[in-house]
Design an enzyme around this catalytic site. Structure first.
Site, short mmCIF file in Angstrom:
data_model
loop_
_atom_site.label_atom_id
_atom_site.label_comp_id
_atom_site.label_asym_id
_atom_site.label_seq_id
_atom_site.Cartn_x
_atom_site.Cartn_y
_atom_site.Cartn_z
NE ARG A 92 -3.81 -1.90 0.59
CZ ARG A 92 -5.32 -2.05 -0.41
NH1 ARG A 92 -5.17 -0.99 -1.35
NH2 ARG A 92 -5.69 -3.25 -0.60
CB ILE A 93 0.87 4.27 -2.00
CG1 ILE A 93 1.25 3.59 -3.43
CG2 ILE A 93 1.75 5.56 -1.97
CD1 ILE A 93 3.03 3.51 -3.50
CG ASN A 108 9.72 0.24 1.28
OD1 ASN A 108 9.27 -0.93 1.66
ND2 ASN A 108 9.74 0.60 0.01
CG HIS A 110 11.94 -0.69 -4.79
ND1 HIS A 110 10.54 -0.69 -5.00
CD2 HIS A 110 12.46 -0.49 -6.00
CE1 HIS A 110 10.08 -0.62 -6.46
NE2 HIS A 110 11.40 -0.45 -6.87
CG ASP A 146 9.42 2.81 -4.33
OD1 ASP A 146 9.19 2.33 -3.08
OD2 ASP A 146 8.59 1.98 -5.30
#
Length: 202
Positions: A92-93, A108, A110, A146
């Protein structure tokens, strides 16, 4: 010194979560996981429960809009005393409302070398573009997608016969290596952030 309390957000299998659990249990990361939250039923919950960690599904579909959902996440994280939010395959953004609440305290990972190939389909995009090197990036989360300050990256080769699955498996090994390491550095106060630049202190 009090240990950092991690709140880990997941959406899937929880392999990055498992790497963090394993590193903490091995004494490599001076932290404890206070709670694991998912936005749907996911195997990550089972991994957490097996490790004796509180695990809760906050079902996104039960909320009208993003802010009520994020408010519920924040309430769970705050109640658990979380000091660092760790996104581990959370799909989820997060809105500025959530990011602002934990400003500078959300990490986070990625599965690409940012700023190239942000978003939810990194391996597909990497293969379609034809690059020869990919990898993973651990970064602090800001209000973009991101786009936050980069803490650490690891590179892997992209092979001519790679599929999303084979490339993903190679990248995942590096994720499991560098994500716990970045959390350790944060817990030990060894990450200095100045604008976009993150310096790892000796």
């Amino acid at each position: 010194m009090a240990k950092e309390k991690l709140g880990v957000l997941c959406s899937g299998r929880g392999t990055d979560l498992q790497s963090i659990i394993d590193a903490i249990e091995a004494g490599q990361v001076p932290a404890e996981i206070a709670i694991v939250l998912t936005d749907k039923e996911a195997y990550a919950l089972e991994r957490a429960r097996k490790a004796g960690i509180e695990a809760v599904c906050v079902d996104r579909k039960q909320f009208e809009g993003r802010e009520p959902f994020e408010k519920a996440l924040i309430e769970k994280l705050e109640a658990a005393g979380v000091t660092l939010v760790v996104l581990a395959g959370f799909m989820r953004i997060l809105t500025p409302y959530f990011v602002g609440h934990f400003a500078g305290r959300i990490m986070n990972i990625h599965p690409a070398l940012l700023p190239s190939f942000p978003g939810a389909h990194a391996h597909r995009d990497v293969l379609a573009y034809g690059v020869k090197v990919s990898g993973c990036t651990v970064h602090f989360v800001d209000e973009g997608t991101d786009s936050g300050p980069i803490i650490m990256q690891a590179a892997v080769p992209v092979l001519d016969d790679d599929t999303e699955e084979t490339l993903g498996a190679r990248v995942l090994k590096e994720e499991h290596r560098i994500y716990p390491e970045c959390i350790r550095l944060y817990c030990e106060g060894k990450l200095k952030v100045e604008g976009r630049k993150v310096t790892i202190l000796a």
